[in-house]
Design a protein around this motif. Structure first.
Motif, PDB file in Angstrom:
ATOM      1  N   LEU A 130       4.372  14.722  43.104  1.00 36.08           N
ATOM      2  CA  LEU A 130       5.573  14.819  43.930  1.00 36.08           C
ATOM      3  C   LEU A 130       5.540  13.730  44.987  1.00 36.08           C
ATOM      4  O   LEU A 130       4.634  13.677  45.817  1.00 36.08           O
ATOM      5  N   GLU A 165       9.774  13.203  41.153  1.00 35.97           N
ATOM      6  CA  GLU A 165       8.611  13.516  40.332  1.00 35.97           C
ATOM      7  C   GLU A 165       8.088  12.240  39.679  1.00 35.97           C
ATOM      8  O   GLU A 165       8.847  11.460  39.107  1.00 35.97           O
ATOM      9  N   GLU A 191      12.989  13.969  47.194  1.00 33.47           N
ATOM     10  CA  GLU A 191      11.815  14.425  46.448  1.00 33.47           C
ATOM     11  C   GLU A 191      11.934  13.985  44.985  1.00 33.47           C
ATOM     12  O   GLU A 191      12.883  14.356  44.301  1.00 33.47           O
TER      13      GLU A 191
END
Length: 413
Positions: A308, A262, A260
């Protein structure tokens, strides 16, 4: 004049003399160090270098005696001179200096973006362990999220009067089958139906067989896991009552793991170009993992300018959630040599980078820089594709080098 006054004056005079001597020694030492450093840089231009075994900082381009101790200077072979521009650190020093590395690669600097990310569970591969029958949890054998569970491992024990009632019904059917054998009454279908019901309520075949052999119903049952995985969440605790269907805990498979990252709004343009995406784990520097996009969330909740990006990679090296990762996005095929800006020590006269050599030592290089973006910088000269570069701890390495060899730079690749 009193004796006490004389003593004070005498003491003060001694302290002043001592301080003056100290300053003189320090000044001489400083001048000697500068002289040695200058000699060290000058003799590096010569093909032959002589040094003192007792005072390694002393350098000369011809035989002679050490100006400090008078010992004869010895010739240093060329390979040894080169070796002196490398550092060997003990494992504890590597940890203290927080040394991190990355592999030098080529690409298009304008079409290259590196994102910081973390590993997480694959939420698409999660399994909810729920209660199959009502009862009370007597003991939890799994207590902490993150525990690794194997197939057949005990999860929790349950006290269930409802289950006990069905067990008694099953035992009665077994007795009736024996009694009715003489009159050819078939109870096998009823017994099979009760066995399936016991399995649906959490008993495995071994437990059902043990029940039949003992002939005694038991309201206490141990629930075993039917699959391997990692505990991601514990939803019930010891002493709590369960209704049929209540979730007790969540398991997740770690065959694949999520990454994950950003992404800021101003970085979305590179995602629109369908870039090549690879992942690198801080724990496995230099090892590149091909990544697949799971989904891209337009905006993170509550933060309007952050998106995301969720990726999926194969877990072939025992990756776990919470590990630091780097996502490399590259568009097109470029041949520019690119390194993280954190790997470079910028200077007025020269820029420095550190290379980790195959033998574990660290080599200082002078590099020529080209264009740069927010995270990376182009290398025009001094480094080669595929070499392992230090990205964290470079200033500590450089300080250690200066303490050992001074600030001179003698060779470049």
């Amino acid at each position: 004049m009193h004796n006490s006054v004389k003593r004070k004056i005498y003491s003060s005079t001694l302290r002043l003399c001592s301080f003056a001597v100290t300053l003189l020694i320090f000044s001489c030492s400083n001048e000697k160090a500068k002289e040695n450093a200058h000699e060290h840089q000058e003799v590096q231009k010569s093909s032959e270098v002589y040094s003192c075994s007792m005072h390694p900082n002393v350098r000369s381009d011809k035989p002679g005696n050490c100006p400090i101790c008078g010992m004869p200077l010895t010739k240093i072979e060329g390979s040894k001179v080169k070796e002196e521009h490398t550092l060997h650190l003990a494992p504890v020093q590597l940890i203290t200096a927080n040394i991190k590395t990355d592999t030098i690669r080529t690409g298009d600097l304008n079409g290259t973006l590196t994102l910081s990310a973390k590993t997480n569970y694959n939420r698409q591969a999660q399994e909810v362990i729920s209660a199959k029958v009502s009862g009370r949890i007597e003991q939890m054998f799994v207590r902490n999220p993150g525990e690794q569970i194997s197939a057949g491992q005990k999860l929790y024990s349950l006290y269930s009067e409802e289950l006990q009632s069905t067990q008694q019904e099953y035992l009665i059917s077994l007795k009736q089958q024996k009694a009715f054998e003489a009159v050819s009454v078939d109870m096998s279908n009823a017994i099979a139906a009760l066995e399936r019901k016991l399995e649906l309520w959490g008993m495995n075949k071994s437990q059902i067989k043990q029940l039949a052999n003992s002939g005694k119903a038991n309201p206490r049952i141990t629930i075993f896991s039917k699959q391997a995985g990692t505990v991601t969440e514990i939803l019930k605790n010891e002493g709590e009552y369960l209704n049929e269907g209540d979730a007790v805990l969540n398991l997740s498979s770690l065959n694949d793991i999520w990454i994950e990252a950003e992404v800021f709004d101003n970085e979305l343009t590179i995602l629109a170009k369908n870039p090549k995406i690879t992942v690198e784990l801080e724990a496995y520097p230099g090892e590149i993992f091909p990544a697949e996009v799971v989904y891209q969330n337009p905006h993170m909740q509550g933060v309007s300018n952050i998106n995301l990006l969720t990726l999926k990679i194969k877990n072939n090296v025992n990756l776990k959630p919470g590990m630091l990762a780097y996502v490399h996005l590259t568009t097109g095929i470029g041949n520019e040599l690119i390194v993280p800006k954190s790997a470079v020590i910028y200077g007025e006269k020269m820029n420095i980078a550190w290379i980790k050599r195959p033998d574990g030592s660290f080599e200082r290089r002078m590099v020529e820089l080209g264009k740069e973006n927010k995270q990376n910088v182009q290398i025009l000269e001094g480094l080669h594709n595929g070499e392992v570069i230090v990205t964290s701890g470079v200033f500590l390495l450089n300080s250690e080098y200066i303490l050992k060899f001074g600030t001179g730079m003698t060779h470049n690749h």
